[in-house]
Design a protein around this motif. Structure first.
Motif, PDB file in Angstrom:
ATOM      1  N   LEU A  31       0.809  -1.224   0.000  1.00 47.61           N
ATOM      2  CA  LEU A  31       0.000   0.000   0.000  1.00 47.61           C
ATOM      3  C   LEU A  31       0.847   1.282   0.000  1.00 47.61           C
ATOM      4  O   LEU A  31       0.665   2.137  -0.882  1.00 47.61           O
ATOM      5  CB  LEU A  31      -0.966  -0.013   1.190  1.00 47.61           C
ATOM      6  N   SER A 155     -10.039  -5.415   5.465  1.00 45.34           N
ATOM      7  CA  SER A 155      -9.779  -3.986   5.668  1.00 45.34           C
ATOM      8  C   SER A 155      -8.732  -3.470   4.696  1.00 45.34           C
ATOM      9  O   SER A 155      -8.877  -2.372   4.126  1.00 45.34           O
ATOM     10  CB  SER A 155      -9.319  -3.742   7.113  1.00 45.34           C
ATOM     11  N   ASN A 156      -7.676  -4.252   4.480  1.00 42.23           N
ATOM     12  CA  ASN A 156      -6.600  -3.810   3.596  1.00 42.23           C
ATOM     13  C   ASN A 156      -6.997  -3.854   2.122  1.00 42.23           C
ATOM     14  O   ASN A 156      -6.589  -2.992   1.337  1.00 42.23           O
ATOM     15  CB  ASN A 156      -5.353  -4.663   3.838  1.00 42.23           C
ATOM     16  N   SER A 159      -8.975  -0.715   1.369  1.00 37.36           N
ATOM     17  CA  SER A 159      -8.089   0.436   1.141  1.00 37.36           C
ATOM     18  C   SER A 159      -7.443   0.355  -0.235  1.00 37.36           C
ATOM     19  O   SER A 159      -7.301   1.373  -0.929  1.00 37.36           O
ATOM     20  CB  SER A 159      -7.014   0.492   2.224  1.00 37.36           C
ATOM     21  N   TRP A 176      -6.704   9.449   3.516  1.00 43.45           N
ATOM     22  CA  TRP A 176      -7.867   8.635   3.858  1.00 43.45           C
ATOM     23  C   TRP A 176      -7.882   7.325   3.072  1.00 43.45           C
ATOM     24  O   TRP A 176      -8.383   6.312   3.555  1.00 43.45           O
ATOM     25  CB  TRP A 176      -9.159   9.405   3.569  1.00 43.45           C
ATOM     26  N   LEU A 177      -7.322   7.329   1.891  1.00 39.89           N
ATOM     27  CA  LEU A 177      -7.338   6.130   1.050  1.00 39.89           C
ATOM     28  C   LEU A 177      -6.600   4.967   1.708  1.00 39.89           C
ATOM     29  O   LEU A 177      -7.009   3.808   1.607  1.00 39.89           O
ATOM     30  CB  LEU A 177      -6.701   6.431  -0.308  1.00 39.89           C
ATOM     31  N   ILE A 178      -5.493   5.258   2.356  1.00 44.20           N
ATOM     32  CA  ILE A 178      -4.692   4.227   2.995  1.00 44.20           C
ATOM     33  C   ILE A 178      -5.378   3.674   4.238  1.00 44.20           C
ATOM     34  O   ILE A 178      -5.291   2.485   4.543  1.00 44.20           O
ATOM     35  CB  ILE A 178      -3.297   4.782   3.360  1.00 44.20           C
ATOM     36  N   PHE A 179      -6.086   4.537   4.961  1.00 42.07           N
ATOM     37  CA  PHE A 179      -6.594   4.155   6.278  1.00 42.07           C
ATOM     38  C   PHE A 179      -8.106   3.933   6.327  1.00 42.07           C
ATOM     39  O   PHE A 179      -8.638   3.659   7.406  1.00 42.07           O
ATOM     40  CB  PHE A 179      -6.201   5.234   7.304  1.00 42.07           C
ATOM     41  N   ILE A 180      -8.795   4.014   5.189  1.00 41.63           N
ATOM     42  CA  ILE A 180     -10.255   3.912   5.189  1.00 41.63           C
ATOM     43  C   ILE A 180     -10.729   2.570   5.736  1.00 41.63           C
ATOM     44  O   ILE A 180     -11.694   2.501   6.511  1.00 41.63           O
ATOM     45  CB  ILE A 180     -10.823   4.173   3.767  1.00 41.63           C
ATOM     46  N   GLY A 181     -10.062   1.462   5.349  1.00 43.17           N
ATOM     47  CA  GLY A 181     -10.460   0.148   5.836  1.00 43.17           C
ATOM     48  C   GLY A 181     -10.291   0.024   7.336  1.00 43.17           C
ATOM     49  O   GLY A 181     -11.146  -0.543   8.029  1.00 43.17           O
ATOM     50  N   GLN A 182      -9.206   0.576   7.855  1.00 46.73           N
ATOM     51  CA  GLN A 182      -8.942   0.505   9.287  1.00 46.73           C
ATOM     52  C   GLN A 182      -9.905   1.382  10.075  1.00 46.73           C
ATOM     53  O   GLN A 182     -10.361   1.000  11.161  1.00 46.73           O
ATOM     54  CB  GLN A 182      -7.491   0.925   9.544  1.00 46.73           C
TER      55      GLN A 182
END
Length: 411
Positions: A31, A155-156, A159, A176-182
């Motif tokens: 990612l 989750s990953n 993202s 936000w794109l990297i952490f949206i799933g988390q």
């Protein structure tokens, strides 16, 4: 014949679990690299690694030692099913407490000080890692380790989908794109904990036993908590300070090499998640199983060689000062390799309830690290690379000596 069949099944389960785990870890690994490749922004990439590093250092301090105490309590419990339920109840209340503190911290930061834009990502990632680390222990003890992987995988992948959608749509990148799933998982599990704690019936639930469990976990794990904090701080010291004490180019070099080295650590954690129950629950004390150790070392060495090759190819095509970049890379990759072996061996102290030894080893490592940072007179990147490698290798040698003096045997 039965032993051969059992060994075959165990190896088959190990390879299947590792394949699933590697798919998940591959996405985690890729990612930030995809962000760097797609959007060509060094500052954004170093910022992502900074957020990851901050959470890695903080996480050992906030779970109150529950994850570390879980296997020990399970091994010594007369009613293992009741122990599992007690730990789940304790963790859900801890998760609610940490979530509320995190929300308060965000609010105070937003209204009381100059707003730090990374704070939401740090809090959400802390909650995500806190939960998934606990799930990894819980599902391993219930012989369903793949379930913990499914949670992080979902989750990953989410993202990753958002990242590709934004890139191919030509939209501007956002963290936000990297952490949206988390973030979404942290919200979902928070709501689940609210329902389970406040609206679900708990037959036989006893607050005094819950309090006793948390206190026991702290008494058991406090040396490990401090030890892991020290070790994680050493490993992430460079990336935490990359935005303030390094040039952007040096920060990118450090972060990229440590990200490549992450493949070594992911191999370690995947094997560890599969065998930790056997080590804690089934193997006798003062015995290090020879076959298991050798299999671990073979996997770790093969991945390390692969990382060295891939990293060197990257350096050849991207760096003019190849000798400097290669030297720094060798130190960082070596530090990761030896840190993983050290982590594997020190699990045996936990089985003895001798986590204090782990703390002493961490203090030794931290002291060597700080002394080298103060004594060495060179560029910051070279200084921390040497300090990380020497302190980790010296601690591994000391740990092997301690195990030998405690009459551990290979069998």
């Amino acid at each position: 014949m039965e032993k051969i069949i059992t060994l075959f099944k165990n190896n088959k389960m190990l390879f299947r679990f590792m394949a699933l785990s590697y798919l998940d870890k591959a996405i985690i690994f890729l990612l930030p690299l995809l962000v760097f490749q797609f959007f060509k922004d060094q500052l954004v990439y170093v910022s992502i690694e900074y957020i990851y590093s901050i959470t890695t250092v903080i996480i050992p301090l906030i779970d109150l030692g529950l994850s570390g105490y879980f296997f020990y309590a399970y091994r010594n419990s007369k009613d293992q099913e009741a122990t599992l339920k007690a730990f789940v109840n304790s963790f859900q209340r801890l998760y609610l407490l940490i979530s509320c503190l995190g929300l308060c911290f965000i609010a105070v930061n937003y209204y009381g000080f100059e707003y730090e834009p990374f704070i939401v990502f740090i809090v959400s990632r802390l909650l995500f890692v806190l939960a998934t680390v606990f799930f990894a222990s819980y599902y391993r003890l219930t012989n369903r380790p793949e379930k913990a992987v499914y949670i992080t995988l979902f989750s990953n992948v989410l993202s990753l989908i958002f990242l590709f959608a934004y890139f191919f749509s030509g939209l501007e990148f956002s963290l936000w794109l990297i952490f949206i799933g988390q973030i979404l998982f942290a919200i979902f599990y928070f709501l689940k904990c609210v329902f389970d704690v406040f609206f679900k019936r708990h037959e036989g639930f006893d607050h005094s036993k819950l309090k006793k469990l948390v206190i026991s976990a702290l008494l058991f794990s406090w040396p490990s908590i401090i030890q892991v904090f020290i070790m994680m701080y050493i490993a992430n010291y460079g990336k935490i300070n990359a935005l303030t004490k390094m040039s952007l180019d040096d920060g990118v070099l450090l972060s990229l090499v440590q990200r490549f080295s992450m493949l070594i650590f992911l191999t370690h954690s995947s094997i560890w998640a599969f065998i930790v129950k056997d080590i804690y629950v089934e193997n006798p004390l003062f015995v290090i199983e020879r076959k298991m150790l050798y299999k671990y070392l073979v996997f770790l060495t093969l991945v390390s060689v692969f990382v060295i090759i891939v990293n060197q190819l990257f350096l050849v095509y991207n760096y003019v000062d190849l000798l400097r970049a290669s030297t720094v890379s060798a130190l960082i990759i070596g530090q990761t390799f030896f840190a993983c072996i050290h982590a594997y061996l020190e699990m045996h102290y936990g089985r003895e309830n001798k986590n204090i030894i782990r703390l002493y080893l961490a203090i030794f490592s931290g002291t060597v690290f700080i002394v080298l940072l103060m004594v060495l007179n060179m560029n910051f990147l070279e200084r921390i690379s040497i300090a990380m490698f020497v302190s980790t290798f010296a601690t591994l040698l000391l740990s092997i000596f301690v195990l030998y003096k405690r009459n551990y045997k290979l069998a």
